[in-house]
Design a protein around this motif. Sequence first.
Motif, mmCIF file in Angstrom:
data_model
loop_
_atom_site.group_PDB
_atom_site.id
_atom_site.type_symbol
_atom_site.label_atom_id
_atom_site.label_comp_id
_atom_site.label_asym_id
_atom_site.label_seq_id
_atom_site.Cartn_x
_atom_site.Cartn_y
_atom_site.Cartn_z
ATOM 1 N N THR A 12 0.823 -1.211 0.000
ATOM 2 C CA THR A 12 0.000 0.000 0.000
ATOM 3 C C THR A 12 0.858 1.262 0.000
ATOM 4 N N SER A 13 2.001 1.199 0.668
ATOM 5 C CA SER A 13 2.919 2.343 0.663
ATOM 6 C C SER A 13 3.500 2.571 -0.729
ATOM 7 N N ILE A 14 3.788 1.482 -1.432
ATOM 8 C CA ILE A 14 4.301 1.603 -2.800
ATOM 9 C C ILE A 14 3.247 2.223 -3.706
ATOM 10 N N LYS A 64 17.826 15.132 5.124
ATOM 11 C CA LYS A 64 18.213 13.990 4.298
ATOM 12 C C LYS A 64 17.512 12.723 4.766
ATOM 13 N N ILE A 65 17.383 12.575 6.077
ATOM 14 C CA ILE A 65 16.658 11.418 6.627
ATOM 15 C C ILE A 65 15.190 11.495 6.231
ATOM 16 N N LEU A 66 14.594 12.689 6.326
ATOM 17 C CA LEU A 66 13.208 12.865 5.907
ATOM 18 C C LEU A 66 13.034 12.535 4.438
ATOM 19 N N GLY A 67 14.012 12.924 3.614
ATOM 20 C CA GLY A 67 13.950 12.614 2.190
ATOM 21 C C GLY A 67 13.971 11.120 1.932
ATOM 22 N N TRP A 68 14.815 10.404 2.700
ATOM 23 C CA TRP A 68 14.854 8.947 2.565
ATOM 24 C C TRP A 68 13.524 8.325 2.963
ATOM 25 N N MET A 69 12.940 8.813 4.063
ATOM 26 C CA MET A 69 11.668 8.273 4.520
ATOM 27 C C MET A 69 10.562 8.559 3.507
ATOM 28 N N GLN A 70 10.613 9.742 2.894
ATOM 29 C CA GLN A 70 9.624 10.109 1.895
ATOM 30 C C GLN A 70 9.673 9.173 0.681
ATOM 31 N N ALA A 71 10.861 8.654 0.401
ATOM 32 C CA ALA A 71 11.020 7.731 -0.727
ATOM 33 C C ALA A 71 10.797 6.274 -0.332
ATOM 34 N N ASN A 72 10.666 6.015 0.975
ATOM 35 C CA ASN A 72 10.505 4.632 1.469
ATOM 36 C C ASN A 72 9.414 4.582 2.535
ATOM 37 N N TYR A 73 8.186 4.879 2.121
ATOM 38 C CA TYR A 73 7.084 4.959 3.082
ATOM 39 C C TYR A 73 6.809 3.628 3.776
ATOM 40 N N GLY A 74 7.051 2.516 3.086
ATOM 41 C CA GLY A 74 6.809 1.219 3.711
ATOM 42 C C GLY A 74 7.645 1.030 4.953
ATOM 43 N N TYR A 75 8.956 1.265 4.827
ATOM 44 C CA TYR A 75 9.851 1.135 5.983
ATOM 45 C C TYR A 75 9.548 2.205 7.025
#
Length: 238
Positions: free
Chosen positions: A82-84, A112-123
């Motif tokens: 669903t995150s994907i 930068k951490i927020l950017g990573w999370m924004q690109a990896n909502y599942g994790y």
Amino acid sequence: MICKNCNSEINLNFCPDCGQPSKLKRIDGHYIMHEIEHVLHFDRGILFTIKELFINPGQNIRNYIFENRSRLVKPVIFIILTSIIYTLISHFFHIEEEYLQYQGLDKSTFVKILGWMQANYGYMNIMTGAFIAIWLKIFFKKYNYNFFELLIMLCFVLGISMLIFAFFALIEGISHIKLLNIAGMISVVYLTWATGNFFEEKKAANYAKALICYLLGIITFYILIFSIGITIDLITKH
């Protein structure tokens, strides 16, 4: 014959120990279509899971934890899938670019951490769920759910939250009407209702405690992320 999965002896079409077929069929177009149908199947697949989590989340998740784990899609797969879906829609229409602005902060570790999370909502959802589960364990201690059972519940309800965001992101991308804030409000309502429903649907206080746990979980998660970012920045600058 010997099973290639568990090395048990096979005399039939399937291994008596692990259920592995004695001979795997070649992967072809029919196999791919069968796998897609299996995922979407309305009896036990993603569509069935979505329907049940919208109608009666508490009972269905309790059944998954204690009675039958074959009716619903596996919770970790569900939250990642669903995150994907939301991520693909959001990136295609560039939805979040209009909401998130990091001017002057783009070089900080926190951003930068927020950017990573924004690109990896599942994790990100799984990590956020871990913090929420800690607060749920504290506020709903008398129900005797362990941390991992609460995390499983959160994977299901956060997965539906992602679908709510995905639906409104799709409508916003097509209509160009700002709807993501509305999606956020509906998502909070669903998360609060589904969590209270999971513990004891007729007890009004459970819904208030569920909302508090979500807020505390998100706040503590972002405080930790901010602290890690600031600490890394301070160390690297020296």
